[in-house]
Scaffold this motif. Structure first.
Motif, PDB file in Angstrom:
ATOM      1  N   PRO A  77       0.835  -1.207   0.000  1.00 36.39           N
ATOM      2  CA  PRO A  77       0.000   0.000   0.000  1.00 36.39           C
ATOM      3  C   PRO A  77       0.867   1.254   0.000  1.00 36.39           C
ATOM      4  O   PRO A  77       2.016   1.229   0.453  1.00 36.39           O
ATOM      5  N   PRO A  78       0.343   2.364  -0.503  1.00 37.52           N
ATOM      6  CA  PRO A  78       1.152   3.588  -0.587  1.00 37.52           C
ATOM      7  C   PRO A  78       1.505   4.134   0.793  1.00 37.52           C
ATOM      8  O   PRO A  78       0.821   3.877   1.783  1.00 37.52           O
ATOM      9  N   SER A  79       2.583   4.904   0.827  1.00 36.42           N
ATOM     10  CA  SER A  79       3.017   5.629   2.030  1.00 36.42           C
ATOM     11  C   SER A  79       3.384   4.709   3.190  1.00 36.42           C
ATOM     12  O   SER A  79       3.183   5.053   4.355  1.00 36.42           O
ATOM     13  N   VAL A  80       3.942   3.530   2.895  1.00 36.68           N
ATOM     14  CA  VAL A  80       4.425   2.685   3.979  1.00 36.68           C
ATOM     15  C   VAL A  80       5.757   3.226   4.488  1.00 36.68           C
ATOM     16  O   VAL A  80       6.509   3.861   3.749  1.00 36.68           O
ATOM     17  N   THR A  81       6.028   2.994   5.747  1.00 38.59           N
ATOM     18  CA  THR A  81       7.311   3.352   6.334  1.00 38.59           C
ATOM     19  C   THR A  81       7.972   2.084   6.865  1.00 38.59           C
ATOM     20  O   THR A  81       7.304   1.215   7.433  1.00 38.59           O
ATOM     21  N   ILE A  82       9.269   1.971   6.660  1.00 42.01           N
ATOM     22  CA  ILE A  82      10.013   0.826   7.165  1.00 42.01           C
ATOM     23  C   ILE A  82      10.262   1.015   8.657  1.00 42.01           C
ATOM     24  O   ILE A  82      10.677   2.089   9.097  1.00 42.01           O
ATOM     25  N   VAL A  83      10.010  -0.032   9.413  1.00 39.86           N
ATOM     26  CA  VAL A  83      10.184  -0.001  10.863  1.00 39.86           C
ATOM     27  C   VAL A  83      11.434  -0.761  11.277  1.00 39.86           C
ATOM     28  O   VAL A  83      12.170  -0.340  12.172  1.00 39.86           O
ATOM     29  N   ALA A  84      11.691  -1.909  10.626  1.00 35.37           N
ATOM     30  CA  ALA A  84      12.839  -2.740  10.992  1.00 35.37           C
ATOM     31  C   ALA A  84      13.160  -3.681   9.848  1.00 35.37           C
ATOM     32  O   ALA A  84      12.372  -3.858   8.912  1.00 35.37           O
ATOM     33  N   SER A  85      14.344  -4.317   9.932  1.00 32.21           N
ATOM     34  CA  SER A  85      14.814  -5.240   8.913  1.00 32.21           C
ATOM     35  C   SER A  85      15.435  -6.447   9.587  1.00 32.21           C
ATOM     36  O   SER A  85      16.138  -6.313  10.595  1.00 32.21           O
ATOM     37  N   ASN A  87      16.862 -10.640   8.352  1.00 35.81           N
ATOM     38  CA  ASN A  87      16.922 -11.874   7.558  1.00 35.81           C
ATOM     39  C   ASN A  87      16.378 -11.713   6.141  1.00 35.81           C
ATOM     40  O   ASN A  87      15.731 -12.590   5.589  1.00 35.81           O
ATOM     41  N   GLY A  88      16.603 -10.560   5.520  1.00 36.77           N
ATOM     42  CA  GLY A  88      16.132 -10.326   4.168  1.00 36.77           C
ATOM     43  C   GLY A  88      14.691  -9.873   4.064  1.00 36.77           C
ATOM     44  O   GLY A  88      14.171  -9.711   2.953  1.00 36.77           O
ATOM     45  N   CYS A  89      14.028  -9.665   5.191  1.00 31.71           N
ATOM     46  CA  CYS A  89      12.642  -9.194   5.202  1.00 31.71           C
ATOM     47  C   CYS A  89      12.557  -7.852   5.923  1.00 31.71           C
ATOM     48  O   CYS A  89      13.447  -7.484   6.694  1.00 31.71           O
ATOM     49  N   LEU A  90      11.478  -7.132   5.641  1.00 36.40           N
ATOM     50  CA  LEU A  90      11.253  -5.826   6.240  1.00 36.40           C
ATOM     51  C   LEU A  90       9.951  -5.825   7.023  1.00 36.40           C
ATOM     52  O   LEU A  90       8.962  -6.457   6.613  1.00 36.40           O
ATOM     53  N   TYR A 102       0.693  -3.243  10.665  1.00 35.85           N
ATOM     54  CA  TYR A 102       2.021  -3.707  10.292  1.00 35.85           C
ATOM     55  C   TYR A 102       1.959  -4.684   9.120  1.00 35.85           C
ATOM     56  O   TYR A 102       0.999  -5.436   8.978  1.00 35.85           O
ATOM     57  N   ILE A 103       3.025  -4.665   8.328  1.00 35.22           N
ATOM     58  CA  ILE A 103       3.182  -5.586   7.203  1.00 35.22           C
ATOM     59  C   ILE A 103       4.591  -6.162   7.245  1.00 35.22           C
ATOM     60  O   ILE A 103       5.571  -5.420   7.410  1.00 35.22           O
ATOM     61  N   VAL A 104       4.716  -7.479   7.110  1.00 33.14           N
ATOM     62  CA  VAL A 104       6.007  -8.125   6.919  1.00 33.14           C
ATOM     63  C   VAL A 104       6.133  -8.447   5.437  1.00 33.14           C
ATOM     64  O   VAL A 104       5.222  -9.047   4.848  1.00 33.14           O
ATOM     65  N   CYS A 105       7.259  -8.053   4.825  1.00 31.25           N
ATOM     66  CA  CYS A 105       7.394  -8.272   3.390  1.00 31.25           C
ATOM     67  C   CYS A 105       8.814  -8.698   3.042  1.00 31.25           C
ATOM     68  O   CYS A 105       9.764  -8.453   3.794  1.00 31.25           O
ATOM     69  N   ASN A 106       8.928  -9.342   1.895  1.00 30.54           N
ATOM     70  CA  ASN A 106      10.220  -9.664   1.299  1.00 30.54           C
ATOM     71  C   ASN A 106      10.330  -8.860   0.007  1.00 30.54           C
ATOM     72  O   ASN A 106       9.613  -9.134  -0.956  1.00 30.54           O
ATOM     73  N   PRO A 107      11.202  -7.839  -0.044  1.00 32.97           N
ATOM     74  CA  PRO A 107      11.264  -6.986  -1.239  1.00 32.97           C
ATOM     75  C   PRO A 107      11.858  -7.682  -2.457  1.00 32.97           C
ATOM     76  O   PRO A 107      11.785  -7.128  -3.551  1.00 32.97           O
ATOM     77  N   VAL A 108      12.429  -8.889  -2.288  1.00 28.34           N
ATOM     78  CA  VAL A 108      12.969  -9.629  -3.422  1.00 28.34           C
ATOM     79  C   VAL A 108      11.909 -10.518  -4.047  1.00 28.34           C
ATOM     80  O   VAL A 108      11.715 -10.535  -5.266  1.00 28.34           O
ATOM     81  N   THR A 109      11.169 -11.269  -3.215  1.00 22.71           N
ATOM     82  CA  THR A 109      10.090 -12.119  -3.743  1.00 22.71           C
ATOM     83  C   THR A 109       8.787 -11.344  -3.904  1.00 22.71           C
ATOM     84  O   THR A 109       7.860 -11.829  -4.549  1.00 22.71           O
ATOM     85  N   ILE A 130      12.308  -9.912  14.701  1.00 20.13           N
ATOM     86  CA  ILE A 130      13.214 -11.058  14.595  1.00 20.13           C
ATOM     87  C   ILE A 130      12.624 -12.031  13.591  1.00 20.13           C
ATOM     88  O   ILE A 130      11.490 -12.502  13.764  1.00 20.13           O
ATOM     89  N   CYS A 131      13.381 -12.329  12.544  1.00 21.07           N
ATOM     90  CA  CYS A 131      12.909 -13.195  11.467  1.00 21.07           C
ATOM     91  C   CYS A 131      13.935 -14.306  11.258  1.00 21.07           C
ATOM     92  O   CYS A 131      15.140 -14.043  11.190  1.00 21.07           O
ATOM     93  N   GLU A 132      13.475 -15.544  11.140  1.00 21.63           N
ATOM     94  CA  GLU A 132      14.362 -16.693  10.995  1.00 21.63           C
ATOM     95  C   GLU A 132      13.818 -17.637   9.936  1.00 21.63           C
ATOM     96  O   GLU A 132      12.612 -17.690   9.696  1.00 21.63           O
ATOM     97  N   GLY A 133      14.726 -18.406   9.347  1.00 24.19           N
ATOM     98  CA  GLY A 133      14.314 -19.422   8.387  1.00 24.19           C
ATOM     99  C   GLY A 133      14.699 -19.073   6.963  1.00 24.19           C
ATOM    100  O   GLY A 133      15.364 -18.074   6.678  1.00 24.19           O
ATOM    101  N   ASP A 134      14.278 -19.913   6.037  1.00 22.06           N
ATOM    102  CA  ASP A 134      14.568 -19.750   4.611  1.00 22.06           C
ATOM    103  C   ASP A 134      13.668 -18.673   4.044  1.00 22.06           C
ATOM    104  O   ASP A 134      12.440 -18.817   3.984  1.00 22.06           O
ATOM    105  N   ASN A 135      14.273 -17.555   3.592  1.00 21.22           N
ATOM    106  CA  ASN A 135      13.446 -16.439   3.134  1.00 21.22           C
ATOM    107  C   ASN A 135      13.105 -16.521   1.650  1.00 21.22           C
ATOM    108  O   ASN A 135      12.712 -15.531   1.049  1.00 21.22           O
ATOM    109  N   ASP A 136      13.248 -17.717   1.039  1.00 18.29           N
ATOM    110  CA  ASP A 136      12.767 -17.882  -0.335  1.00 18.29           C
ATOM    111  C   ASP A 136      11.254 -17.716  -0.410  1.00 18.29           C
ATOM    112  O   ASP A 136      10.696 -17.413  -1.459  1.00 18.29           O
ATOM    113  N   SER A 137      10.579 -17.938   0.719  1.00 13.59           N
ATOM    114  CA  SER A 137       9.132 -17.779   0.776  1.00 13.59           C
ATOM    115  C   SER A 137       8.742 -17.385   2.191  1.00 13.59           C
ATOM    116  O   SER A 137       9.293 -17.903   3.163  1.00 13.59           O
TER     117      SER A 137
END
Length: 348
Positions: A77-85, A87-90, A102-109, A130-137
Motif C-alpha cells: 500500500p502507498p506511504s508505507v514506512t520501514i520499521v525494521a529489517s 533476515n532479508g525481510c522488512l 504492520y506488514i512483513v514483506c520480502n522486497p525480493v520475492t 526477529i525473522c528466521e528461516g529460509d526467506n525464499d518464501s
C-alpha cells in the motif's frame, strides 16, 4: 571505498547467521519536507524507500542479476514506512504515528503478510523484529514482532509493557515485565539491536541499554561505557560486528569506539579514540560543520563504521583513518541494514 564494505561467504547455521550476517546494502527512507500549507498533510509521509548496495552481490541484486528486488516497495500500500529489517525481510507500518497496522514483506520475492492489529494503541512505541528461516518464501519463515510501550518520550518506567506477535500462532500476546531499576526507553533513536535473539533498546541517558531476553522473559539494564565528565554526546550507536556488540559515540571533539567483550560481566574495551580535528586533517576532501552522526557498524568488518557529516555518509576505516563517500547517496536520512541469511543464489 565501497569495495572495503564487501562481504565474504556465509555459513548456513543459525548461530553464524545471527553473529555474522551477509550485508547486501541499506534501505534508505527520507521524510517528505513538511509544507507550510495547512491543506497539505505530509507530516507522516515519506518518499519511496531506496536500496543502497554495499557489495557486488547487492549491486547485482539491484540491477536484477538475481532476485527481483522492488526497492521502492511498490507492491505494498502507498506511504508505507520501514520499521525494521531482519533476515532479508522488512517490517513496515502503514498508518504513520499510530503504529497499529504492520506488514512483513520480502522486497525480493515481493510477498507480504498483513498482521492483525495489536491490542493496545500506544502514544509511543519502540518496535523490534526477529525473522528466521529460509526467506525464499514467507510461508517458511518464523518471525516475531515486539512492540514496547513508552508512556511518554522522557518518563521513567519500571515495567516493560509488550505486545508480541508470533507468526506461529498468528496472534498478538501481552506481556508486563518488571525491571530491577527504573529506565527510560528511547523511541526516536532508531530500531533496537537484536543480538543472539536478545533485544537491546537504547535509553535517553546514554548510560545503559534495556535488554529483553524473550526466552527467559527477563528485562535487565546493561551499562554502557562510562564517559568523561566533559564528554557531551552528540550522537551514539549500538550495533554488532564480527560476533560482538559494538558501541560508538561522538561529541564535537572526539569519536570513541568500544566493544563488549563479556556480556554477562558488562566488560567494555575501547578500540578507538580519534580526534575529529585530526580526522578532517587526514581527509581534507570532507567538508563539514561537524554535525556528526554514528549510523552503522559493518557486520563483517569491525574496522568499518558508517558515519554522516551534515547528513552525508562516509565509510570510516578505523585502521587507515580514511573517510570515503558512500556511493549513490548525498544524504542518508533514516536507514536500515539489509542482510541476507546466506550467499545469494544466482539464477542459471
Amino acid at each position: 571505498m565501497q569495495e572495503e564494505a564487501e562481504g565474504g561467504g556465509m555459513e548456513s547455521s543459525r548461530a553464524s547467521r545471527t553473529r555474522n550476517p551477509f550485508l547486501l546494502g541499506l534501505f534508505r527512507q527520507t521524510p517528505i519536507a513538511v509544507s507550510n500549507d495547512p491543506s497539505i498533510r505530509r507530516m507522516n509521509q515519506t518518499k519511496p524507500p531506496q536500496f543502497l548496495p554495499v557489495c557486488k552481490e547487492g549491486r547485482d541484486l539491484k540491477c536484477g542479476k538475481w532476485g527481483n528486488l522492488d526497492d521502492s516497495l511498490t507492491f505494498l500500500p502507498p506511504s508505507v514506512t520501514i520499521v525494521a529489517s531482519s533476515n532479508g525481510c522488512l517490517l513496515c507500518c502503514t498508518d504513520g504515528v499510530k503504529n497499529m497496522d504492520y506488514i512483513v514483506c520480502n522486497p525480493v520475492t515481493r510477498e507480504f503478510h498483513m498482521l492483525p492489529q495489536p491490542h493496545r494503541l500506544y502514544p509511543y512505541a519502540a518496535t523490534a523484529f526477529i525473522c528466521e528461516g529460509d526467506n525464499d518464501s514467507l510461508t517458511g519463515l518464523r518471525y516475531e514482532v515486539y512492540r514496547a510501550q513508552v508512556a511518554s518520550a522522557v518518563s521513567l518506567a519500571t515495567t516493560l509493557e509488550l505486545d508480541v506477535f508470533s507468526s506461529t500462532t498468528g496472534e498478538w500476546t501481552q506481556l508486563s515485565l518488571i525491571a530491577a531499576s527504573p529506565f527510560q526507553l528511547s523511541v526516536h533513536l532508531g530500531p533496537p539491536l537484536v543480538f543472539d535473539d536478545v533485544i537491546y533498546w537504547r535509553s535517553y541517558s546514554y548510560d545503559y541499554m534495556i535488554a529483553y531476553d524473550p526466552t527467559r522473559e527477563l528485562v535487565e539494564l546493561k551499562p554502557l561505557p562510562e564517559r568523561g565528565q566533559n564528554f557531551r554526546i552528540w550522537s551514539d550507536q549500538i550495533g554488532q560486528s564480527e560476533g560482538k556488540i559494538q558501541y560508538a559515540r561522538a561529541d564535537n571533539l572526539e569519536i570513541e569506539v568500544w566493544v563488549l567483550e563479556d556480556i554477562k560481566k558488562g566488560e567494555w574495551t575501547m578500540t578507538q579514540r580519534v580526534s575529529v580535528e585530526s580526522m578532517f586533517r587526514r581527509n581534507p576532501h570532507v567538508v563539514s560543520t561537524i554535525y556528526i552522526g554514528i549510523q552503522h557498524f559493518h557486520p563483517r568488518n569491525q574496522l568499518l563504521i558508517l558515519i554522516t557529516f551534515d547528513g552525508k555518509p562516509y565509510w570510516y576505516n578505523c585502521r587507515s583513518g580514511r573517510l570515503s563517500a558512500f556511493r549513490g547517496c548525498a544524504r542518508l536520512g533514516l536507514s536500515f541494514l539489509y542482510e541476507w541469511p546466506c550467499e545469494p543464489r544466482y539464477d542459471s
